[in-house]
Write an enzyme that holds these catalytic residues in place. Sequence first.
Site, PDB file in Angstrom:
ATOM      1  N   LYS A 214       0.674  -1.414  -0.001  1.00 18.71           N
ATOM      2  CA  LYS A 214       0.073   0.169  -0.088  1.00 18.71           C
ATOM      3  C   LYS A 214       0.834   1.084   0.023  1.00 18.71           C
ATOM      4  CE  LYS A 214      -1.032   0.006   4.813  1.00 18.71           C
ATOM      5  NZ  LYS A 214      -0.241   1.043   5.546  1.00 18.71           N
TER       6      LYS A 214
ATOM      7  N   ARG B 217      -7.526   3.419  11.081  1.00 19.86           N
ATOM      8  CA  ARG B 217      -7.200   1.896  11.194  1.00 19.86           C
ATOM      9  C   ARG B 217      -8.056   1.416  12.086  1.00 19.86           C
ATOM     10  NH1 ARG B 217      -1.266   2.304  10.166  1.00 19.86           N
ATOM     11  NH2 ARG B 217      -0.241   0.412  10.663  1.00 19.86           N
TER      12      ARG B 217
ATOM     13  N   ARG C  92      11.480  -7.074   3.312  1.00 20.94           N
ATOM     14  CA  ARG C  92      11.622  -5.567   3.612  1.00 20.94           C
ATOM     15  C   ARG C  92      12.486  -5.535   4.844  1.00 20.94           C
ATOM     16  NH1 ARG C  92       6.252  -2.128   4.808  1.00 20.94           N
ATOM     17  NH2 ARG C  92       6.648  -3.080   7.118  1.00 20.94           N
TER      18      ARG C  92
ATOM     19  N   ARG D 239      13.755  -2.036   9.636  1.00 22.89           N
ATOM     20  CA  ARG D 239      12.713  -1.231  10.642  1.00 22.89           C
ATOM     21  C   ARG D 239      12.784  -2.053  12.133  1.00 22.89           C
ATOM     22  NH1 ARG D 239       7.099   0.098   7.651  1.00 22.89           N
ATOM     23  NH2 ARG D 239       6.314  -0.231   9.753  1.00 22.89           N
TER      24      ARG D 239
ATOM     25  N   ARG E  48       1.076  -7.213  14.341  1.00 25.46           N
ATOM     26  CA  ARG E  48       0.231  -6.163  13.793  1.00 25.46           C
ATOM     27  C   ARG E  48      -0.641  -6.723  12.702  1.00 25.46           C
ATOM     28  NH1 ARG E  48       5.597  -4.143  12.300  1.00 25.46           N
ATOM     29  NH2 ARG E  48       4.995  -4.054  10.135  1.00 25.46           N
TER      30      ARG E  48
HETATM   31  P1  AMP Z   1       2.487   1.586   9.259  1.00 22.99           P
HETATM   32  O1  AMP Z   1       3.830   2.044   8.640  1.00 22.99           O
HETATM   33  O2  AMP Z   1       1.251   2.327   8.742  1.00 22.99           O
HETATM   34  O3  AMP Z   1       2.651   0.316   9.409  1.00 22.99           O
HETATM   35  O4  AMP Z   1       2.515   2.181  10.945  1.00 22.99           O
HETATM   36  C1  AMP Z   1       3.608   1.840  11.402  1.00 22.99           C
HETATM   37  C2  AMP Z   1       3.138   1.969  13.108  1.00 22.99           C
HETATM   38  O5  AMP Z   1       2.808   3.308  13.505  1.00 22.99           O
HETATM   39  C3  AMP Z   1       1.923   1.027  13.417  1.00 22.99           C
HETATM   40  O6  AMP Z   1       2.220  -0.311  13.851  1.00 22.99           O
HETATM   41  C4  AMP Z   1       1.524   1.878  14.639  1.00 22.99           C
HETATM   42  O7  AMP Z   1       2.331   1.659  15.861  1.00 22.99           O
HETATM   43  C5  AMP Z   1       1.502   3.264  14.309  1.00 22.99           C
HETATM   44  N1  AMP Z   1       0.271   3.736  13.598  1.00 22.99           N
HETATM   45  C6  AMP Z   1       0.503   4.284  12.309  1.00 22.99           C
HETATM   46  N2  AMP Z   1      -0.776   4.404  11.796  1.00 22.99           N
HETATM   47  C7  AMP Z   1      -1.622   4.402  13.039  1.00 22.99           C
HETATM   48  C8  AMP Z   1      -3.017   4.667  13.462  1.00 22.99           C
HETATM   49  N3  AMP Z   1      -3.878   5.061  12.401  1.00 22.99           N
HETATM   50  N4  AMP Z   1      -3.291   4.389  14.440  1.00 22.99           N
HETATM   51  C9  AMP Z   1      -2.714   3.943  15.459  1.00 22.99           C
HETATM   52  N5  AMP Z   1      -1.212   3.604  15.203  1.00 22.99           N
HETATM   53  C10 AMP Z   1      -0.663   3.979  14.034  1.00 22.99           C
END
Ligand code: AMP
Length: 195
Positions: free
Chosen positions: A15, A91, A130, A136, A147
Amino acid sequence: MTTRLLIVGPQGSGKGTQGQRVAEAYGVPVVSTGDIFRANIKGGTELGLKVKAITDAGNLVPDDVTGEIVSDRLSQSDAIERGFLLDGYPRNAAQVAYLDDFLASHSAALDAVILLDVPRAESVARITGRAEIEGRSDDTEDAVAHRLDIYESETAPIAETYAQRGVLDRIDGVGTLEQVTERIFAALDARSLIR
Ligand code: AMP
């Protein structure tokens, strides 16, 4: 012309990459909460210190913290004038309600929600790949599984809300980057969204 888009999919669904391509084609900024958190963690800001342990464990940052970040970003002139592509927010159901209120207060709504469908085994394989490249700190095996569990229990159900509103485009996320991009553009073109 204002285009407001959301891309939803499990970690490893592609995405981020697809979102960038779509945002570029529509001339709108990508608003990625994950990127905002990572930049703050890297920069050692107060917000970064607050969320590092939460993101490392693969948990969701509290809704009030995340909501404020999103409303601040979406209130900037580029997002007001041109629109945006949201990646990683909302989310869960509470975040959908918060975004609804924010957009309604600007007499706006999402034009389309792209859901990238990728089977769990494929997501895990892609994230593991990745992790080796990007290193990361939240890509450990436990954090990845956690996750994906949260995605399945809290995020996947929001698709139904958007489907009921008639704005959801469910896209098969398995294929080459180009194939998936073409599927997304075909779906958005069918909504007469102008690139
Ligand atoms: P992502 O890159 O979108 O996978 O986000 C990395 C991390 O940031 C996630 O595993 C969450 O810990 C935090 N995070 C990102 N977006 C959100 C959201 N909308 N609500 C809560 N935590 C978020």
